[in-house]
Design a protein around this motif. Structure first.
Motif, short mmCIF file in Angstrom:
data_model
loop_
_atom_site.label_atom_id
_atom_site.label_comp_id
_atom_site.label_asym_id
_atom_site.label_seq_id
_atom_site.Cartn_x
_atom_site.Cartn_y
_atom_site.Cartn_z
N LEU A 15 -6.69 16.99 2.45
CA LEU A 15 -7.75 16.05 2.17
C LEU A 15 -7.13 14.68 1.97
N GLY A 16 -7.66 13.66 2.64
CA GLY A 16 -7.07 12.34 2.50
C GLY A 16 -8.04 11.23 2.85
N ALA A 17 -7.59 10.00 2.62
CA ALA A 17 -8.38 8.81 2.92
C ALA A 17 -7.45 7.73 3.43
N GLU A 18 -8.00 6.77 4.16
CA GLU A 18 -7.18 5.69 4.69
C GLU A 18 -8.00 4.41 4.79
N ALA A 19 -7.31 3.30 4.61
CA ALA A 19 -7.91 1.97 4.75
C ALA A 19 -6.99 1.16 5.66
N SER A 20 -7.57 0.29 6.49
CA SER A 20 -6.76 -0.47 7.44
C SER A 20 -7.33 -1.87 7.65
N VAL A 21 -6.43 -2.77 8.03
CA VAL A 21 -6.79 -4.12 8.47
C VAL A 21 -6.03 -4.40 9.75
N LYS A 22 -6.76 -4.72 10.82
CA LYS A 22 -6.14 -5.00 12.11
C LYS A 22 -6.61 -6.37 12.61
N TYR A 23 -5.83 -6.93 13.52
CA TYR A 23 -6.24 -8.18 14.17
C TYR A 23 -6.08 -8.03 15.67
N ARG A 24 -7.16 -8.20 16.40
CA ARG A 24 -7.15 -8.08 17.86
C ARG A 24 -7.19 -9.48 18.46
N TYR A 25 -6.18 -9.80 19.26
CA TYR A 25 -6.06 -11.16 19.80
C TYR A 25 -6.06 -11.14 21.34
#
Length: 222
Positions: A212-222
Motif C-alpha cells: 500500500l502506498g501513495a505518491e505526489a509529483s511535480v513535472k514541467y512539460r516544455y
C-alpha cells in the motif's frame, strides 16, 4: 535497518496515441544488522538495478472538447477549451530487477555471505481517465487496474564454510514467484504554464505480499 538511494531515468517515444518507453534505475546503500537477543551485530552494503520497457495505446471513448487535444501532449498544453474527454490507456510491460545485500563478518567473527534476489516481471495495466479543462487547469482524474507476474525468481542467502564455528556452510532460499493484482487511484492537474501536479495512491496484493502506498509529483512539460 538500512538506508538506500535510488537514481533512474525514463526515455519515452510517442507517435499519435501510441507510445513506448525504456526504464533504467540503480539503487545503492548500507545498513546495520542486529540480533538484540544475543547482542550480535554487523555492517553491510547493498546495490541493485532495474531495467525494463513499456508499450501502450490510448483509446478515446468520448470527447466533447473543442479544438485539438492530443491524447498524450508532447509540450505545454494550449489554453483549455470547453467539454471533456474519457479515454482508456492500455499498456504492457517487461522488466528485470536484481539486488544484492553484501556479506559481512559480525562482531563474533561469524561470516554471513551475500543475500541475492532477482527476477523478471511481465505485466499489464488498464487506466481509465477523464480530461476536464477548467480555467487555467486541466484536471485528469484516473483509476487503474494492474496485473504483474514474476518469473525466473530467486532469493538466496549464502553462509560460507566456517571451521572455527564447526559450520559446514549453507544456502537458504526465500519466497517464490508471485502474481500481483493491484489498483491505482489519483488525479493530475496541468496548468497552462506547463506544470503538472499529481497525487495518487496504489495497492498490490499477492499470496505473499500486500503493498500500500501513495505518491505526489511535480513535472514541467516544455
Amino acid at each position: 535497518r538500512r538506508e538506500t538511494n535510488t537514481f533512474g531515468g525514463i526515455a519515452k517515444y510517442i507517435v499519435g496515441d501510441m507510445y513506448a518507453e525504456a526504464v533504467l534505475a540503480g539503487v545503492w546503500g548500507s545498513g546495520n544488522w542486529n540480533n538484540t537477543i544475543g547482542g550480535i551485530s554487523g555492517h553491510f552494503n547493498s546495490n541493485g538495478y532495474l531495467t525494463g520497457g513499456v508499450a501502450g495505446k490510448v483509446f478515446t471513448l468520448f470527447d466533447s472538447r473543442t479544438g485539438s487535444h492530443p491524447a498524450i501532449p508532447t509540450k505545454a498544453a494550449p489554453a483549455p477549451a470547453g467539454g471533456y474527454a474519457v479515454q482508456l490507456d492500455v499498456s504492457g510491460r517487461l522488466a528485470y530487477a536484481r539486488e544484492t545485500i553484501g556479506g559481512f563478518t559480525d562482531n563474533t567473527g561469524f561470516v554471513r555471505g551475500d543475500e541475492d534476489s532477482h527476477s523478471g516481471l511481465v505485466g499489464g495495466k488498464a487506466r481509465l481517465f477523464a480530461t476536464i479543462p477548467q480555467g487555467r487547469l486541466t484536471w485528469q482524474p484516473y483509476v487503474a487496474a494492474t496485473i504483474d507476474q514474476q518469473f525466473g525468481f530467486s532469493h538466496t542467502l549464502t553462509f560460507p564454510v566456517q571451521p572455527g564455528f564447526g559450520f559446514p556452510g549453507d544456502v537458504t532460499s526465500f519466497g517464490s514467484a508471485q502474481t500481483l493484482w493491484g489498483g491505482q487511484l489519483g488525479v493530475f492537474a496541468r496548468d497552462v504554464s506547463g506544470f503538472i501536479f499529481g497525487l495518487g495512491g496504489y495497492y498490490q496484493q499477492s499470496a505473499q505480499y500486500q503493498i500500500l502506498g501513495a505518491e505526489a509529483s511535480v513535472k514541467y512539460r516544455y
